[in-house]
Motif scaffolding. Sequence first.
Motif, PDB file in Angstrom:
ATOM      1  N   PRO A  24       2.329  49.682  50.397  1.00 65.36           N
ATOM      2  CA  PRO A  24       3.154  50.994  50.151  1.00 65.36           C
ATOM      3  C   PRO A  24       2.782  52.036  51.155  1.00 65.36           C
ATOM      4  N   ALA A  25       3.750  52.902  51.728  1.00 65.65           N
ATOM      5  CA  ALA A  25       3.283  54.169  52.144  1.00 65.65           C
ATOM      6  C   ALA A  25       2.741  55.138  51.323  1.00 65.65           C
ATOM      7  N   ASP A  26       1.860  56.047  51.825  1.00 67.57           N
ATOM      8  CA  ASP A  26       1.154  57.016  51.002  1.00 67.57           C
ATOM      9  C   ASP A  26       2.029  58.003  50.578  1.00 67.57           C
ATOM     10  N   GLU A  27       1.544  58.932  49.654  1.00 67.04           N
ATOM     11  CA  GLU A  27       2.261  60.152  49.046  1.00 67.04           C
ATOM     12  C   GLU A  27       2.827  61.020  49.933  1.00 67.04           C
ATOM     13  N   ALA A  28       1.825  61.422  50.923  1.00 68.68           N
ATOM     14  CA  ALA A  28       1.963  62.478  51.847  1.00 68.68           C
ATOM     15  C   ALA A  28       3.378  61.902  52.889  1.00 68.68           C
ATOM     16  N   LYS A  29       3.646  60.626  53.180  1.00 66.82           N
ATOM     17  CA  LYS A  29       4.696  60.027  53.741  1.00 66.82           C
ATOM     18  C   LYS A  29       5.874  60.006  52.963  1.00 66.82           C
ATOM     19  N   LEU A  30       5.727  59.850  51.670  1.00 65.07           N
ATOM     20  CA  LEU A  30       7.126  59.752  50.872  1.00 65.07           C
ATOM     21  C   LEU A  30       7.558  61.126  50.530  1.00 65.07           C
ATOM     22  N   LYS A  31       6.587  61.956  50.662  1.00 62.64           N
ATOM     23  CA  LYS A  31       7.302  63.532  50.533  1.00 62.64           C
ATOM     24  C   LYS A  31       8.198  63.926  51.598  1.00 62.64           C
ATOM     25  N   THR A  32       7.841  63.313  52.821  1.00 60.57           N
ATOM     26  CA  THR A  32       8.937  63.493  53.621  1.00 60.57           C
ATOM     27  C   THR A  32      10.414  62.841  53.684  1.00 60.57           C
ATOM     28  N   CYS A  33      10.658  61.901  52.876  1.00 63.51           N
ATOM     29  CA  CYS A  33      11.987  61.276  52.626  1.00 63.51           C
ATOM     30  C   CYS A  33      13.091  62.362  52.291  1.00 63.51           C
ATOM     31  N   PHE A  34      12.745  62.848  51.089  1.00 61.99           N
ATOM     32  CA  PHE A  34      14.179  63.535  50.580  1.00 61.99           C
ATOM     33  C   PHE A  34      14.382  64.729  51.279  1.00 61.99           C
ATOM     34  N   PRO A  35      13.392  65.611  51.942  1.00 60.18           N
ATOM     35  CA  PRO A  35      13.665  66.863  52.799  1.00 60.18           C
ATOM     36  C   PRO A  35      14.800  66.153  54.091  1.00 60.18           C
ATOM     37  N   CYS A  36      14.245  65.055  54.586  1.00 57.65           N
ATOM     38  CA  CYS A  36      14.873  64.588  56.189  1.00 57.65           C
ATOM     39  C   CYS A  36      16.393  64.234  55.622  1.00 57.65           C
ATOM     40  N   HIS A  37      16.378  63.536  54.272  1.00 52.51           N
ATOM     41  CA  HIS A  37      17.942  63.044  53.949  1.00 52.51           C
ATOM     42  C   HIS A  37      18.741  64.275  53.479  1.00 52.51           C
ATOM     43  N   ALA A  38      18.080  65.050  52.922  1.00 48.28           N
ATOM     44  CA  ALA A  38      18.829  66.251  52.375  1.00 48.28           C
ATOM     45  C   ALA A  38      19.921  66.854  53.433  1.00 48.28           C
ATOM     46  N   PRO A  39      20.112  66.776  54.561  1.00 49.12           N
ATOM     47  CA  PRO A  39      21.118  67.515  55.473  1.00 49.12           C
ATOM     48  C   PRO A  39      22.179  66.759  55.459  1.00 49.12           C
ATOM     49  N   VAL A  40      22.335  65.374  54.724  1.00 50.17           N
ATOM     50  CA  VAL A  40      23.394  64.559  54.851  1.00 50.17           C
ATOM     51  C   VAL A  40      23.869  64.456  53.228  1.00 50.17           C
ATOM     52  N   LYS A  41      23.841  65.492  52.742  1.00 46.19           N
ATOM     53  CA  LYS A  41      24.281  65.515  51.599  1.00 46.19           C
ATOM     54  C   LYS A  41      25.749  65.429  51.175  1.00 46.19           C
ATOM     55  N   ALA A  42      26.541  65.713  52.214  1.00 50.66           N
ATOM     56  CA  ALA A  42      28.089  65.379  52.071  1.00 50.66           C
ATOM     57  C   ALA A  42      28.311  63.743  52.033  1.00 50.66           C
ATOM     58  N   ARG A  43      27.238  62.977  52.509  1.00 51.36           N
ATOM     59  CA  ARG A  43      27.403  61.425  52.531  1.00 51.36           C
ATOM     60  C   ARG A  43      26.289  61.004  51.524  1.00 51.36           C
ATOM     61  N   ASP A  44      26.117  61.608  50.520  1.00 50.92           N
ATOM     62  CA  ASP A  44      25.103  61.306  49.234  1.00 50.92           C
ATOM     63  C   ASP A  44      23.897  61.059  49.712  1.00 50.92           C
TER      64      ASP A  44
END
Lengths: 176, 176
Positions: free
Chosen positions: B148-168
């Motif tokens: 598994p990737a580490d915590e620092a890496k996993l913290k980057t997922c949501f902020p990167c995906h957040a801009p495409v909120k219109a596509r859930d």
Amino acid sequence: MRRFALFLVAVAVLAGVVAYLAPVSGRADEGAVPIFGIKIFPGYRDWRLISVAHEKGNLNDLRAILGNDVAIKAYREGKLPFPDGTIIARIAWKYVPSEENNKVFGRAQSFVPGDPPDWYLQFMVKDSKKYEATGGWGFAQFDKDGKPADEAKLKTCFPCHAPVKARDLVFTYYAP
Amino acid sequence: MRRFALFLVAVAVLAGVVAYLAPVSGRADEGAVPIFGIKIFPGYRDWRLISVAHEKGNLNDLRAILGNDVAIKAYREGKLPFPDGTIIARIAWKYVPSEENNKVFGRAQSFVPGDPPDWYLQFMVKDSKKYEATGGWGFAQFDKDGKPADEAKLKTCFPCHAPVKARDLVFTYYAP
């Protein structure tokens, strides 16, 4: 009375099945390709993934290569030549940048499937007897509307695949 | 005597099943990712195809995006937001030229999956209650060995995906 009710249920079920199958049949009924007589295989879009690729040059497409159960089993077992019954489907989409994604990334890095090109859908079908003259493989190509490619086009398939005889004429490796 | 023979058959079958499952279990048992607690989903490689993509830049990979049955159904019905139970798997391979293919084509046009990068395998898991703080999605990343990737890496997922909120929060469209 009860038998009539059962008959009605059967008719309703049949109608449902026909309605459900209609889009797939509609495309498959567009006809078979010349030379090899292959039609579109219903359900191919649900087949499992063999690999992906990007063809540059004139094609410039992104593609997915899918296999029926016989194909997937042969690939995973490293079985060569592929057994009769193997069907490999290749779907291609134009290689286009995703403006939406690139806005998020702040640079042009994301390339995704665009419109379907004329060579949208291809099949390779293994039948060592039926297609003996072309290395045991039948070839097919259809556009996005299910229209089969013409005879001149289909004559180019075997000569192009022939150089990879050591891989039983199949370019694609399995991507784990 | 006959019961003993049956017992032997049962033991042999069980041993076969265990041997068959070993690689998958081995990888899944490597552990869950931090924050979201997601493990590798057994059988994900058999899921149906959503789309493909080429990410250039630092990543420079070819990728396939697969979905479980809930995901495929939602995509095909154009359902947004995705329902709970949706799981999207993303597999990436390094983007490399196929010297073998290019020899046939007479030019460098064919790019295929190479070695698995550190970001080999990712999952997005929809559970609107459990992952409420991150838009209803849990995120996971594993390397080719199931680490598994580490915590620092996993913290980057949501902020990167957040801009495409219109596509859930999902970048990928369905490729027909």
